[in-house]
Write an enzyme that holds these catalytic residues in place. Structure first.
Site, short mmCIF file in Angstrom:
data_model
loop_
_atom_site.label_atom_id
_atom_site.label_comp_id
_atom_site.label_asym_id
_atom_site.label_seq_id
_atom_site.Cartn_x
_atom_site.Cartn_y
_atom_site.Cartn_z
N SER A 283 0.82 -1.20 0.00
CA SER A 283 0.00 0.00 0.00
C SER A 283 0.86 1.26 0.00
CB SER A 283 -0.95 -0.06 1.19
OG SER A 283 -2.13 0.59 0.85
N HIS A 424 -7.67 -5.77 0.36
CA HIS A 424 -6.42 -5.02 0.50
C HIS A 424 -5.67 -5.57 1.72
CE1 HIS A 424 -4.01 -1.51 -0.32
NE2 HIS A 424 -4.14 -1.04 0.91
C1 GCU Z 1 -5.24 4.87 1.90
C2 GCU Z 1 -4.65 5.66 0.75
C3 GCU Z 1 -3.92 4.77 -0.25
C4 GCU Z 1 -2.92 3.90 0.48
C5 GCU Z 1 -3.62 3.15 1.58
C6 GCU Z 1 -2.71 2.34 2.51
O1 GCU Z 1 -6.31 4.10 1.48
O2 GCU Z 1 -5.67 6.40 0.16
O3 GCU Z 1 -3.24 5.56 -1.22
O4 GCU Z 1 -2.27 3.03 -0.43
O5 GCU Z 1 -4.25 4.07 2.46
O6 GCU Z 1 -1.55 2.67 2.68
O7 GCU Z 1 -3.24 1.42 3.12
#
Ligand code: GCU
Length: 457
Positions: A283, A424
Site C-alpha cells: 500500500s 487489500h
Molecule cells: C489509503 C490511501 C492509499 C494507500 C492506503 C494504505 O487508502 O488512500 O493511497 O495506499 O491508504 O496505505 O493502506
C-alpha cells in the site's frame, strides 16, 4: 503520448466491475473524499511513453535508456515525490541484541538501531532482522517497512516493544480520518505483539532460506500532516529552512530514504548478501518501496503489494483513488508541486508505468487484490505491461501479454504479476508468490533466472 493496447476489451470490462465495487467502504481515508467514480475505459488511457524523450525523440536502443531514465527520474523528483537531498548523514549502527536461538532455534534475531544523528534523543530507526539459522550465509534478504511496529510482525517475545505513534484518544472526533486526528507517541502495548503476523509470514520466509529485515515506518517519520518535525527530514534543512521547497521530498520520500539507510546497514552485516536484497512494500509502503528502488539501484528485486495510486497504478485511469484524495487525505506524502494536479489527474507528467520502468532491468513483481478497487488493479496490471517494453528493450522479459490473468494465476517473467482473491492486505498466498519469484533471481544463478537474465528471448 500514445493510445494504450489494441486488445483491451476484457480489461475495460474488468475496470468497470472494479469501479462498481469501489462504492464499498474500504479504508478509513477512502471514506472522506469520494474516489473517481465516473467509470473507466482503458482503451482511452493515453500514457506518457517511457521510450520517448520529452523532446519527442524515440529511445531506439538500450544504450539510450540511461539518459531517458534520468529524465523520468527527474520528473518524479520535481513533480511527484520531491527530491531526496544528496547529503549523507554520518549514520551510527548499534546492535542492541542478537539471539542465535530465536523462534525455537529457526532464526538468528538481531535488533539494530540506526542513529541518524550523533545528538542524544535524535531521530533513529530500529531494524529487526531475522536470519535463517541453518542456511549457509550470506543469505538473500527481504526488506520491508511495517505499519505498526517491529513487534507486530511476529509474536516472538524477544522483539523489543518500541514506541509507536497512535491516534490521541483525547482528540478523537468522529468522522476524521486516521491521518487527520492528532497523534501521540506511546510505548507499544504487549497486546499488540504479533498483531500483523499474518501479513509477515516470518516462519515461511525463513524456511525458504531468506532473511527478513523490517523497520517501523513511523521511526523514519510519523505519518500525519505535521509529522515532519518528529522524523529525519529536518536534519537536512539548510540554515533558516523550516519546510521543504515545492520540489523537495515529503513523507513518501523520507520512507524511501529510510529503506536505503537499511541497505547501508545490510551491506555490513555478514549474514546477508547485500547484492540480494528484495524490497517489498504494501500500500503506501509499496509506493515508498517503488520510489526507493527507482532512486537506489542496490535493491535487486522489487515487489509492490497493492501500492495503488502514487505507486504502480495509473493516475490516468478514472478508476480507484484520485489525485485529489491523495493530496487531501495525505497532504504530507507528495511534494508541493504534485498538489497542482489535484483535479487534473491526466496532467501528471509521469504515471505508474514510468515509475515501474525505473526499476528495469531488475526483477519487478506487481500484486493486486480482487476486492481492492481503490488501488485499481487493472491499471496496476497495465502499468506493468507498459513498463515491460523497457524490460524488453533491455533484453529481459516483460509480462508478455496485455490480458489480465485470472485470479491466482501468477505471471512470472522478469516482470511478474498476480491478482488474488480477497481484500487489500498481504497474505500467505502473496508471500508464496514473492518467494517463488525471488527464488528465480536470487537463488538460482544457473537456473531459470540465469537463463532469462542473460537471454534476449
Ligand atoms: C489509503 C490511501 C492509499 C494507500 C492506503 C494504505 O487508502 O488512500 O493511497 O495506499 O491508504 O496505505 O493502506
Amino acid at each position: 503520448m500514445r493510445p494504450l493496447f489494441k486488445n483491451i476489451r476484457v480489461l475495460a470490462c474488468l475496470c468497470i466491475v472494479f469501479v462498481l465495487v469501489a462504492a464499498l467502504p474500504l479504508s478509513e481515508a477512502a471514506q472522506s473524499v469520494r474516489p473517481n467514480s465516473k467509470g473507466s475505459d482503458a482503451s482511452k488511457i493515453v500514457l506518457p511513453d517511457p521510450l520517448i524523450f520529452q523532446n519527442g525523440k524515440r529511445v531506439h536502443n538500450a544504450e539510450a535508456w540511461p539518459q531517458r531514465r534520468q529524465e523520468i527520474l527527474h520528473q518524479f523528483e520535481n513533480q511527484v515525490y520531491g527530491r531526496t537531498p544528496a547529503k549523507r548523514l554520518p549514520l551510527r549502527f548499534t546492535v542492541s541484541s542478537v539471539d542465535p536461538t530465536a523462534l525455537g532455534g529457526q532464526a538468528i534475531r538481531k535488533q539494530v538501531t540506526v542513529h541518524f544523528t550523533s545528538k542524544a534523543g535524535g531521530p533513529k530507526m530500529d531494524i529487526l532482522l531475522y536470519v535463517p539459522a541453518h542456511s549457509p550465509k550470506p543469505v538473500p534478504v527481504f526488506l520491508a517497512l511495517n505499519f505498526a511496529g517491529n513487534h507486530t510482525v511476529d509474536p516472538d517475545p524477544g522483539i523489543k516493544l518500541g514506541e509507536v505513534w497512535t491516534r490521541d484518544p483525547a482528540t478523537e472526533i468522529s468522522g476524521l480520518s486516521n491521518e487527520l486526528v492528532k497523534h501521540v507517541k506511546r510505548q507499544a502495548p504487549e497486546s499488540s505483539r504479533g498483531m500483523a503476523a499474518n501479513q509477515w509470514q516470518v516462519e515461511k520466509i525463513l524456511a525458504r532460506g531468506y532473511a527478513l529485515a523490517t523497520i517501523y515506518y513511523g521511526d523514519i517519520e510519523p505519518d500525519f500532516d505535521g509529522g515532519i518535525k518528529y522524523g529525519a527530514r529536518p536534519l537536512f534543512f539548510r540554515t533558516g529552512q523550516t519546510e521543504p521547497a515545492p520540489d523537495e521530498w515529503e513523507a513518501l520520500g523520507a520512507w524511501a530514504w529510510g529503506l536505503s539507510r537499511a541497505v547501508d546497514y545490510l551491506k555490513i552485516d555478514s549474514d546477508v548478501d547485500p547484492k540480494k536484497i528484495a524490497v517489498m512494500g504494501f500500500s503506501r509502503l509499496g509506493k515508498a518501496a517503488l520510489w526507493a528502488a527507482a532512486q537506489d539501484q542496490r535493491f535487486a528485486v522489487v515487489i509492490s503489494n497493492e501500492s495503488g495510486k502514487g505507486g504502480a497504478s495509473l493516475y490516468r485511469s478514472k478508476a480507484g483513488e484520485s489525485v485529489e484524495h491523495l493530496n487531501t487525505a495525505f497532504p504530507h506524502w507528495f511534494c508541493a508541486n504534485f498538489h497542482k494536479y489535484t483535479g487534473h489527474d491526466s496532467e501528471v507528467p509521469v504515471d505508474g508505468n514510468l515509475l515501474l520502468a525505473l526499476i528495469a532491468p531488475r526483477p519487478l513483481y506487481v500484486a493486486s487484490a480482487e476486492q481492492d478497487p481503490f488501488s485499481d488493479p487493472p491499471s496496476e496490471f497495465l502499468a506493468g505491461v507498459d513498463a515491460g517494453r523497457v524490460y524488453e528493450l533491455l533484453g529481459k522479459l516483460g509480462l508478455g501479454t496485455d490480458q489480465m490473468p485470472p485470479v491466482e494465476h501468477p505471471i512470472m517473467k522478469t516482470v511478474g504479476y498476480h491478482i488474488r482473491a480477497g481484500k487489500h492486505d498481504v497474505t500467505a498466498y502473496d508471500w508464496d508468490q514473492y518467494l517463488n519469484f525471488a527464488d528465480m533471481f536470487l537463488k538460482a544463478p544457473q537456473g531459470r533466472a540465469g537463463k532469462e537474465a542473460g537471454s534476449d528471448h
